[in-house]
Motif scaffolding. Structure first.
Motif, PDB file in Angstrom:
ATOM      1  N   ASP A   1       0.844  -1.192   0.000  1.00  0.00           N
ATOM      2  CA  ASP A   1       0.000   0.000   0.000  1.00  0.00           C
ATOM      3  C   ASP A   1       0.880   1.242   0.000  1.00  0.00           C
ATOM      4  OD1 ASP A   1      -2.162  -1.674   0.103  1.00  0.00           O
ATOM      5  OD2 ASP A   1      -2.534  -1.381   2.239  1.00  0.00           O
ATOM      6  N   GLY A   2       0.356   2.340  -0.504  1.00  0.00           N
ATOM      7  CA  GLY A   2       1.119   3.575  -0.569  1.00  0.00           C
ATOM      8  C   GLY A   2       0.213   4.789  -0.482  1.00  0.00           C
ATOM      9  N   PHE A   3       0.568   5.846  -1.191  1.00  0.00           N
ATOM     10  CA  PHE A   3      -0.218   7.070  -1.185  1.00  0.00           C
ATOM     11  C   PHE A   3      -0.332   7.597  -2.612  1.00  0.00           C
ATOM     12  CE2 PHE A   3       4.121   8.548  -0.921  1.00  0.00           C
ATOM     13  CZ  PHE A   3       4.141   9.673  -1.732  1.00  0.00           C
ATOM     14  N   HIS A   4      -1.255   8.533  -2.797  1.00  0.00           N
ATOM     15  CA  HIS A   4      -1.406   9.181  -4.100  1.00  0.00           C
ATOM     16  C   HIS A   4      -1.857  10.621  -3.913  1.00  0.00           C
ATOM     17  CE1 HIS A   4      -5.527   7.489  -3.463  1.00  0.00           C
ATOM     18  NE2 HIS A   4      -5.867   8.681  -3.879  1.00  0.00           N
ATOM     19  N   PHE A   5      -1.547  11.439  -4.895  1.00  0.00           N
ATOM     20  CA  PHE A   5      -2.071  12.796  -4.957  1.00  0.00           C
ATOM     21  C   PHE A   5      -2.148  13.219  -6.418  1.00  0.00           C
ATOM     22  CE2 PHE A   5       2.501  13.396  -4.565  1.00  0.00           C
ATOM     23  CZ  PHE A   5       2.776  14.346  -5.539  1.00  0.00           C
ATOM     24  N   GLY A   6      -2.981  14.188  -6.684  1.00  0.00           N
ATOM     25  CA  GLY A   6      -3.134  14.639  -8.053  1.00  0.00           C
ATOM     26  C   GLY A   6      -4.101  15.785  -8.143  1.00  0.00           C
ATOM     27  N   PHE A   7      -4.473  16.116  -9.358  1.00  0.00           N
ATOM     28  CA  PHE A   7      -5.421  17.190  -9.581  1.00  0.00           C
ATOM     29  C   PHE A   7      -6.282  16.856 -10.783  1.00  0.00           C
ATOM     30  CE2 PHE A   7      -1.512  18.231 -11.767  1.00  0.00           C
ATOM     31  CZ  PHE A   7      -1.944  18.578 -13.041  1.00  0.00           C
ATOM     32  N   ARG A   8      -7.448  17.447 -10.802  1.00  0.00           N
ATOM     33  CA  ARG A   8      -8.390  17.289 -11.900  1.00  0.00           C
ATOM     34  C   ARG A   8      -8.919  18.670 -12.254  1.00  0.00           C
ATOM     35  NH1 ARG A   8     -10.201  11.813 -12.298  1.00  0.00           N
ATOM     36  NH2 ARG A   8     -11.908  12.463 -13.646  1.00  0.00           N
ATOM     37  N   GLY A   9      -9.253  18.849 -13.491  1.00  0.00           N
ATOM     38  CA  GLY A   9      -9.851  20.100 -13.929  1.00  0.00           C
ATOM     39  C   GLY A   9     -10.909  19.818 -14.964  1.00  0.00           C
ATOM     40  N   GLY A  10     -11.978  20.550 -14.863  1.00  0.00           N
ATOM     41  CA  GLY A  10     -13.057  20.388 -15.817  1.00  0.00           C
ATOM     42  C   GLY A  10     -13.533  21.740 -16.314  1.00  0.00           C
TER      43      GLY A  10
ATOM     44  N   TYR B   1      -0.386  11.061  -9.229  1.00  0.00           N
ATOM     45  CA  TYR B   1       0.903  10.467  -8.877  1.00  0.00           C
ATOM     46  C   TYR B   1       0.639   9.448  -7.779  1.00  0.00           C
ATOM     47  CZ  TYR B   1       5.580   9.959  -6.917  1.00  0.00           C
ATOM     48  OH  TYR B   1       6.760   9.444  -6.449  1.00  0.00           O
ATOM     49  N   ASN B   2       1.073   8.211  -7.989  1.00  0.00           N
ATOM     50  CA  ASN B   2       0.887   7.133  -7.015  1.00  0.00           C
ATOM     51  C   ASN B   2       2.254   6.623  -6.580  1.00  0.00           C
ATOM     52  OD1 ASN B   2      -2.186   6.413  -7.397  1.00  0.00           O
ATOM     53  ND2 ASN B   2      -1.328   6.755  -9.410  1.00  0.00           N
ATOM     54  N   ARG B   3       2.426   6.382  -5.292  1.00  0.00           N
ATOM     55  CA  ARG B   3       3.696   5.888  -4.764  1.00  0.00           C
ATOM     56  C   ARG B   3       3.424   4.627  -3.955  1.00  0.00           C
ATOM     57  NH1 ARG B   3       8.892   6.879  -6.217  1.00  0.00           N
ATOM     58  NH2 ARG B   3      10.246   6.299  -4.527  1.00  0.00           N
ATOM     59  N   THR B   4       4.182   3.583  -4.210  1.00  0.00           N
ATOM     60  CA  THR B   4       4.071   2.312  -3.510  1.00  0.00           C
ATOM     61  C   THR B   4       5.470   1.743  -3.322  1.00  0.00           C
ATOM     62  OG1 THR B   4       2.982   0.157  -3.544  1.00  0.00           O
ATOM     63  CG2 THR B   4       3.724   1.005  -5.647  1.00  0.00           C
TER      64      THR B   4
ATOM     65  N   GLY C   1      11.150   2.092  -3.544  1.00  0.00           N
ATOM     66  CA  GLY C   1       9.912   2.785  -3.878  1.00  0.00           C
ATOM     67  C   GLY C   1       9.621   2.718  -5.358  1.00  0.00           C
ATOM     68  N   MET C   2       8.362   2.612  -5.688  1.00  0.00           N
ATOM     69  CA  MET C   2       7.932   2.540  -7.081  1.00  0.00           C
ATOM     70  C   MET C   2       6.810   3.545  -7.288  1.00  0.00           C
ATOM     71  SD  MET C   2       6.626  -0.734  -9.191  1.00  0.00           S
ATOM     72  CE  MET C   2       5.736  -0.519 -10.710  1.00  0.00           C
ATOM     73  N   ALA C   3       6.871   4.263  -8.380  1.00  0.00           N
ATOM     74  CA  ALA C   3       5.846   5.257  -8.680  1.00  0.00           C
ATOM     75  C   ALA C   3       5.148   4.900  -9.974  1.00  0.00           C
ATOM     76  CB  ALA C   3       6.477   6.636  -8.810  1.00  0.00           C
TER      77      ALA C   3
END
Length: 155
Positions: free
Chosen positions: A65-74, A89-92, A107-109
């Motif tokens: 398990d890891g973490f993620h962050f990002g953004f979206r725009g519409g 962006y996902n990190r595990t 670590g793997m992204a």
């Protein structure tokens, strides 16, 4: 407490009227189910029966398990048409589980990019706007010791 309610109310009022352009951030935990990637003890393309005869299992190498962050725009370009773009962006961690007690491989992204078109069934000023969407996207995997930015990943 009252300030918090006022701020929350203003945020909801702004988002309710934000029909032209919307941007938001996403962050959280990446929960990996079925994390097994296979074994380096198994011949390429082998079945689980053949793999176990070589002493490997499908969980010898796995993701944690890891973490993620990002953004979206519409944004809306018409009464019934809109577009949405996103980056995540996902990190595990890549783990070697065989022999027992083996160390993490590092670590793997992985990076995800998506572009969607949206068709709304109601006009832009409607209170409820059901829609259908379709689009394209790709994922770039960057194993330990590589970087997707420097061309080391696999898409």
């Amino acid at each position: 407490m009252r300030k918090l309610l006022v701020i929350a109310g203003l945020a909801m009022a702004v988002s309710a009227n934000a029909e032209g352009i919307e941007f938001w951030a996403v962050f959280g935990q990446t929960l990996v189910s079925n994390a097994g990637l296979g074994s380096d003890l198994c011949p390429s393309g082998s079945s689980n029966t053949l793999c176990s005869s070589f002493g490997g299992t499908s969980n010898d190498v796995s993701l944690a398990d890891g973490f993620h962050f990002g953004f979206r725009g519409g944004f809306n370009t018409g009464d019934h048409l809109g577009y949405e773009m996103s980056y995540m962006y996902n990190r595990t961690t890549l783990q070697q589980n065989q022999p027992p007690g083996s160390a993490n491989l590092g670590g793997m992204a992985y990076h995800q990019v998506e572009f969607n078109a949206l068709y709304y069934f109601t006009p832009i000023d409607a209170k409820i706007r059901p829609f259908v969407t379709g689009g394209v996207g790709f994922t770039n995997y960057a194993p330990p010791g590589t970087s997707g930015a420097s061309g080391g990943g696999s898409t």
